[in-house]
Design a protein around this motif. Structure first.
Motif, PDB file in Angstrom:
ATOM      1  N   ASP A 134       0.873  -1.158   0.000  1.00  0.00           N
ATOM      2  CA  ASP A 134       0.000   0.000   0.000  1.00  0.00           C
ATOM      3  C   ASP A 134       0.924   1.226   0.000  1.00  0.00           C
TER       4      ASP A 134
ATOM      5  N   ASP B 184      -1.499  -0.370   5.861  1.00  0.00           N
ATOM      6  CA  ASP B 184      -1.807   0.256   7.150  1.00  0.00           C
ATOM      7  C   ASP B 184      -3.301   0.222   7.493  1.00  0.00           C
TER       8      ASP B 184
ATOM      9  N   ASP C  99      -0.051   5.235   0.702  1.00  0.00           N
ATOM     10  CA  ASP C  99      -0.270   6.261   1.726  1.00  0.00           C
ATOM     11  C   ASP C  99      -0.388   5.605   3.112  1.00  0.00           C
ATOM     12  N   GLY C 100       0.444   6.049   4.038  1.00  0.00           N
ATOM     13  CA  GLY C 100       0.407   5.496   5.393  1.00  0.00           C
ATOM     14  C   GLY C 100       1.319   4.291   5.567  1.00  0.00           C
ATOM     15  N   THR C 101       1.800   3.754   4.450  1.00  0.00           N
ATOM     16  CA  THR C 101       2.692   2.589   4.504  1.00  0.00           C
ATOM     17  C   THR C 101       4.097   2.963   4.030  1.00  0.00           C
TER      18      THR C 101
ATOM     19  N   ASP D 164      -6.468  -3.157   3.083  1.00  0.00           N
ATOM     20  CA  ASP D 164      -5.245  -3.898   2.761  1.00  0.00           C
ATOM     21  C   ASP D 164      -5.240  -5.300   3.372  1.00  0.00           C
TER      22      ASP D 164
HETATM   23 MG   LIG Z   1      -2.797   3.231   3.323  1.00  0.00          MG
END
Ligand SMILES: [Mg+2]
Length: 269
Positions: free
Chosen positions: A23, A218, A25-27, A223
């Motif tokens: 993933d 995340d 964004d955020g990962t 995910d």
């Molecule tokens: Mg994400």
């Protein structure tokens, strides 16, 4: 499978994997800032001959433009490394031998469909395809409403209701789906995360079994849920939306939890 906690358990589970899905964004990053050490992680995986893919549901731009966006963030990758919700959508249309589509999407997305051999038209299309149309107009909504009332088949690239931006959330494809549902009562078949097709279409193409693949993300409900349903090993990281407490409360249990994606560097040795 119980969540693996010791270093050795995690090492054993990961050592023979062939494919890593990430993933974004955020990962790997937040907004336009790549997390520290991500380039080392990517290089490590490349040196171990692992296949790497970056996943995004965002269908507001073509894959080519997405590559430019990721390059700008500092990721050294090729277009083949990117999987967007657009891709399983296009696969589906090709399998169904559809040629003429009405596409609710940006000019950038339209260019990709045209390159893939589709005719985009509002004259007798065979199907309505809904993407994250940041160039949406009322005129387009009127056309789609008529097509849906005529019972035309209807698919959408992804279900996200909102897209995060610096100032706040903006309406994403899911919000446009809701608007059209209010007006017509019709719901599309949806690709993209958390539909397991997002992983499985690529694994079929590579002729690699889901048990030889890993997804790092995340979000539990996209995910990790998608990975579980696809039979892929799941790693949840705490650099984005999910906390340890959220995992404890959730029915969705990742196979592995890590503070951040770059923790993989020492595990992979
Ligand atoms: Mg994400």
């Amino acid at each position: 499978m119980e969540t693996k906690t010791t270093f050795n358990e995690i090492f054993e589970l990961l050592k023979n994997k062939k494919v890593y899905f990430f993933d974004l964004d955020g990962t790997l990053y937040l907004e336009d800032l790549l997390f520290e050490g991500i380039l080392n992680l990517i290089n490590k995986l490349k040196s171990l001959d692992k296949k790497i893919f970056f996943l995004s549901n965002n269908s507001s731009i073509s894959t080519k433009e997405y590559l430019l966006k990721l390059e700008k963030l500092g990721l050294d990758i090729n277009i083949e490394n990117i999987i967007l919700s657009t891709h399983p959508t296009i696969q589906y249309l090709k399998k169904k031998k559809v040629k003429k589509i009405y596409l609710l999407g940006t000019k950038s997305l339209q260019s990709e469909f045209i390159e893939e051999g589709f005719e985009i038209t509002d004259k007798d299309p065979e199907i309505v395809v809904l993407g994250f149309d940041k160039e949406l107009t009322y005129e387009k909504l009127v056309k789609v409403s008529y097509f849906l009332q005529d019972n035309l088949p209807y698919i959408a690239t992804h279900p996200d209701k909102v897209c995060p931006t610096r100032k706040g959330y903006i309406p994403d494809a899911g919000a446009i789906i809701s608007l059209l549902y209010e007006a017509t009562g019709k719901k599309p078949k949806i690709f993209g995360k958390p539909n397991k097709e997002m992983l499985l279409f690529k694994l079929r193409e590579l002729k690699i079994s889901p048990k030889d693949a890993v997804i790092v993300g995340d979000r539990l409900y996209t995910d990790i849920r998608m990975g579980k349903e696809a039979g892929v090993t799941t790693i949840c990281v705490f650099s984005g939306e999910t906390s340890r407490e959220m995992i404890e409360k959730s029915e969705i249990k990742p196979d592995i939890v890590l503070n951040k994606a770059t923790d993989l560097i020492k595990i992979l040795k």
